[in-house]
Design a protein around this motif. Structure first.
Motif, PDB file in Angstrom:
ATOM      1  N   VAL A 112     -22.275 -10.608   4.578  1.00  0.00           N
ATOM      2  CA  VAL A 112     -22.487  -9.372   5.331  1.00  0.00           C
ATOM      3  C   VAL A 112     -22.586  -8.216   4.349  1.00  0.00           C
ATOM      4  O   VAL A 112     -21.716  -8.042   3.489  1.00  0.00           O
ATOM      5  CB  VAL A 112     -21.338  -9.124   6.323  1.00  0.00           C
ATOM      6  N   ASN A 116     -17.771  -5.312   5.707  1.00  0.00           N
ATOM      7  CA  ASN A 116     -17.109  -4.688   6.854  1.00  0.00           C
ATOM      8  C   ASN A 116     -18.055  -3.910   7.767  1.00  0.00           C
ATOM      9  O   ASN A 116     -17.598  -3.195   8.661  1.00  0.00           O
ATOM     10  CB  ASN A 116     -15.971  -3.757   6.399  1.00  0.00           C
ATOM     11  N   THR A 119     -19.962  -8.430  11.677  1.00  0.00           N
ATOM     12  CA  THR A 119     -19.559  -9.830  11.555  1.00  0.00           C
ATOM     13  C   THR A 119     -20.691 -10.712  12.071  1.00  0.00           C
ATOM     14  O   THR A 119     -21.614 -10.244  12.742  1.00  0.00           O
ATOM     15  CB  THR A 119     -18.279 -10.125  12.344  1.00  0.00           C
ATOM     16  N   GLU A 121     -21.129 -14.351  14.206  1.00  0.00           N
ATOM     17  CA  GLU A 121     -20.525 -15.438  14.985  1.00  0.00           C
ATOM     18  C   GLU A 121     -21.388 -16.694  14.814  1.00  0.00           C
ATOM     19  O   GLU A 121     -22.612 -16.650  14.978  1.00  0.00           O
ATOM     20  CB  GLU A 121     -20.465 -15.027  16.447  1.00  0.00           C
ATOM     21  N   LYS A 142     -22.493  -9.068  15.145  1.00  0.00           N
ATOM     22  CA  LYS A 142     -21.686  -8.092  15.869  1.00  0.00           C
ATOM     23  C   LYS A 142     -21.557  -6.883  14.949  1.00  0.00           C
ATOM     24  O   LYS A 142     -21.016  -6.996  13.838  1.00  0.00           O
ATOM     25  CB  LYS A 142     -20.299  -8.649  16.208  1.00  0.00           C
TER      26      LYS A 142
END
Length: 289
Positions: A112, A116, A119, A121, A142
């Motif tokens: 990523v 931070n 995210t 999934e 997300k």
């Protein structure tokens, strides 16, 4: 009578000896055990007890234990054995041909950027990030607050929030996000003029590093006195680099500014029409000021 009894005894002994010799000379039944690995070099099978020629006496119990090679996982036994236990026991009551079947494994690595900012999934999840060849994996981003998803890179492309990845090789995929900054504009006094922002934004947020152009248009009998807040100067056209949240005030004042220069051209106020224009009349601004 004694001789007869003695003779019968001798005959009995001879019969016992003959029968015993015949039993000892009976051949022992042997069965063959053949073990193969598929695909080749995907793993090994440990055989215990080990036979140099693959032959075992009838009734022997043989233990088979699989060892997976790197990048593979054991799937199941086939042939004259079944199940997926890593260790099985085989009773040699017949010739046996047994296959140890393995699956190729591929790794999925996700990053990523920036850290931070959001995210990803993963469905189905994997504890070690390894998947059987041919597995279809869904990735869904997300977004963290203050960011927006930009797109995939590496072994995936596009900007859809959910993508499907076919595990036909090792995959290294990046989920890229952009930082968002807000732009708030105020006009004082109210109704003294307007400000137009290019490019427009539905929610007033812009990606980090983008440049925004703000044009101030005074209402009739007003002029732009100055920019305040996170901007300065008094030219009607302002360029803003979105490297942080910005609050900018367009402060107008009553009256007229008969001439001004914005660094591009000299403007004048037509006393009869109240419209600003360029001295060579190449074009006339539509707003009155």
């Amino acid at each position: 009578l004694f001789i007869g009894i003695h003779a019968l005894a001798i005959v009995g002994v001879l019969l016992l000896m003959f029968t015993g010799c015949e039993k000892d000379d009976e051949p022992v039944k042997m069965y063959s055990l053949s073990v193969s690995v598929a695909p080749a070099n995907a793993g090994t099978v440990e055989v215990s007890p080990l036979s140099s020629n693959g032959m075992y006496k009838k009734g022997t119990k043989v233990t088979l234990t699989v060892k997976s090679a790197e990048g593979h996982t054991f799937n199941a036994w086939s042939g004259d054995a079944a199940g997926s236990e890593a260790t099985i026991e085989v009773l040699m009551d017949d010739n046996k041909s047994i296959n140890a079947n393995f699956d190729k494994m591929y790794s999925l690595t996700l990053n990523v950027t920036p850290a931070n900012a959001g995210t990803v999934e993963i469905t189905p999840a994997s504890e070690n990030g390894a998947y059987i060849a041919g597995t279809s994996v869904l990735l869904t981003v997300k977004t963290a607050q203050g960011h927006i998803f930009k797109g995939w890179s590496g072994d995936a492309t596009g900007g859809a929030a959910t993508i499907e990845v076919m595990m036909d090789g090792n995959k290294n995929i990046n989920a890229n996000f952009d930082k968002l900054y807000s732009l708030r504009l105020n006009v004082t006094p109210a109704d003294a003029g307007t400000v137009e922002v290019t490019p427009a934004s539905d929610d007033g947020r812009y990606t980090e590093g983008s440049t925004v152009t703000i044009v101030a248009t005074p209402a009739l009998t007003y002029y732009l006195k100055e920019w305040a807040g996170d901007a300065s100067g008094s030219t009607d056209i302002l360029e803003v680099a979105m490297n942080s949240d910005k609050t900018i005030n367009a402060a107008f004042d009553f009256g007229v500014k008969e001439t001004f220069n914005d660094g591009v051209a000299n403007y004048f106020l037509d006393d009869q029409t109240g419209v600003w224009g360029i001295k060579d009349n190449a074009y006339v601004m539509t707003g009155a000021g």
